[in-house]
Design a protein around this motif. Structure first.
Motif, PDB file in Angstrom:
ATOM      1  N   THR A 182      -1.255  -0.080   6.806  1.00 56.15           N
ATOM      2  CA  THR A 182      -0.906   1.080   6.197  1.00 56.15           C
ATOM      3  C   THR A 182      -1.310   1.480   4.662  1.00 56.15           C
ATOM      4  OG1 THR A 182       1.074   1.181   7.030  1.00 56.15           O
ATOM      5  CG2 THR A 182       1.273   2.638   5.222  1.00 56.15           C
ATOM      6  N   LEU A 185      -5.204   2.314   5.543  1.00 55.83           N
ATOM      7  CA  LEU A 185      -5.241   3.688   5.019  1.00 55.83           C
ATOM      8  C   LEU A 185      -5.434   4.169   3.657  1.00 55.83           C
ATOM      9  CD1 LEU A 185      -5.942   6.316   7.099  1.00 55.83           C
ATOM     10  CD2 LEU A 185      -3.242   6.105   7.635  1.00 55.83           C
ATOM     11  N   ASN A 207      -9.038   8.627  12.821  1.00 63.66           N
ATOM     12  CA  ASN A 207      -8.196   8.720  13.999  1.00 63.66           C
ATOM     13  C   ASN A 207      -9.737   8.834  14.950  1.00 63.66           C
ATOM     14  OD1 ASN A 207      -5.549   7.992  13.120  1.00 63.66           O
ATOM     15  ND2 ASN A 207      -6.070  10.338  12.696  1.00 63.66           N
ATOM     16  N   THR A 216      -2.756   5.297  12.552  1.00 61.29           N
ATOM     17  CA  THR A 216      -3.407   5.863  11.795  1.00 61.29           C
ATOM     18  C   THR A 216      -3.492   6.840  12.019  1.00 61.29           C
ATOM     19  OG1 THR A 216      -5.429   5.888  12.973  1.00 61.29           O
ATOM     20  CG2 THR A 216      -4.796   3.945  11.136  1.00 61.29           C
TER      21      THR A 216
END
Length: 299
Positions: A182, A185, A207, A216
């Motif tokens: 996370t 990302l 993705n 994600t």
């Protein structure tokens, strides 16, 4: 069709409630308890029995599922549940807690003649309701096999990983990846946007690439909407990372990235994002970038 196993769920928070819903949907007779009774009322309307206390769980049920926030909550409620235990009953804890706290509950369960399965989960309320939750299970293998149908009614991906506290260790290992991916990302999106790349296009590429994953995917959907309403708060992720680091220290392991992640989570909380979803790690990065740009322009 109603099954023979009677189930109780203790703890009706963001995860406990959808877990209870799935157990009801699968046809199990269900009793529920929560310290705030109003949270039990929607389940009562669907046919669940509302218990007067946590100690009533094993009066009504053969299996009690607990889902609570942390070590303190589990160690507070487990003695209440076990106080009413009958031999041959089973306690299944799905919380994310420390190995040490789980060991203490296991000792109490053994003293009460109760089988104890550790079954922490990986997912959020949407994942539970969507029927794609992952359960990691450890404890007596025969008990895990006997309750496999109940566990799969909650989530279809059930992994038995051995005796004792192994499921707790696996769950904490997963949290290293969940928190780390996370954060990365968020960093990737901040970098892309700084170069003029539209957020949606960047997420589409991520993705579709080798690094894309269910995580994600659904975190990306929230990013597209700038929606940071919590499925799992930044403060709760910090709690889990602290559990990881405590275990690593006990095992004399160096986890440098996880330790750095802790600082990033702490910074996001100090920035006012503690009660938002931990995808707010991206917000902290974006705010830092804007402050840096503003300082550069002033110079």
């Amino acid at each position: 069709m109603t099954t023979e196993i009677r189930v109780a769920v203790v703890g009706l928070g963001k995860m406990g409630t959808p877990i209870a819903e799935r157990i009801l949907d699968a046809g199990y007779p269900l009793a529920v308890w929560n310290r705030t009774r109003s949270r039990a009322e929607p389940l009562e309307a669907r046919g669940a029995t509302v218990l007067g206390s946590a100690a009533d769980a094993f009066i009504e049920a053969d299996v009690c599922v607990t889902m609570v926030a942390d070590d303190d909550a589990l160690e507070a409620v487990a003695p209440e549940v076990l106080a009413g235990a009958r031999p041959g009953t089973t306690l299944v804890d799905m919380s994310t807690v420390s190995v040490a706290a789980s060991e203490r509950v296991a000792e109490r369960a053994t003293a009460a003649g109760v089988e104890f399965l550790r079954s922490p989960v990986s997912g959020n309320p949407t994942v539970v309701r969507g029927g794609t939750l992952t359960l990691v299970v450890s404890g007596p293998e025969e008990t895990a096999r006997r309750l496999d149908g109940l566990l799969r009614s909650i989530g279809p991906k059930v992994f038995y990983v051995g005796e004792g506290e192994r499921a707790r260790v696996v769950k904490l290992a997963l949290q290293v990846l969940v928190g780390g991916v996370t954060e990365l990302l968020g960093e990737a999106v901040v970098l892309g946007e700084s170069g003029g790349v539209e957020r949606g296009r960047l997420l589409e590429v991520i993705n579709a690439s080798a690094v894309g994953s269910p995580l994600t995917g659904y975190k990306g959907e929230a990013l597209l909407r700038d929606d940071y309403s919590a499925t799992f708060t930044t403060a709760m992720m910090l709690k889990d990372v602290d559990l990881v680091l405590d275990l690593a220290e006990e095992r004399r392991l160096a986890l440098p990235f996880t330790r750095h992640l802790r600082g990033l989570l702490e910074g996001a909380i100090e920035g006012g994002h503690g009660d938002e979803d931990f995808m707010a790690l991206y917000l902290a990065l974006r705010e830092a970038a804007r402050e840096s740009t503003g300082a550069g322009e002033r110079r």
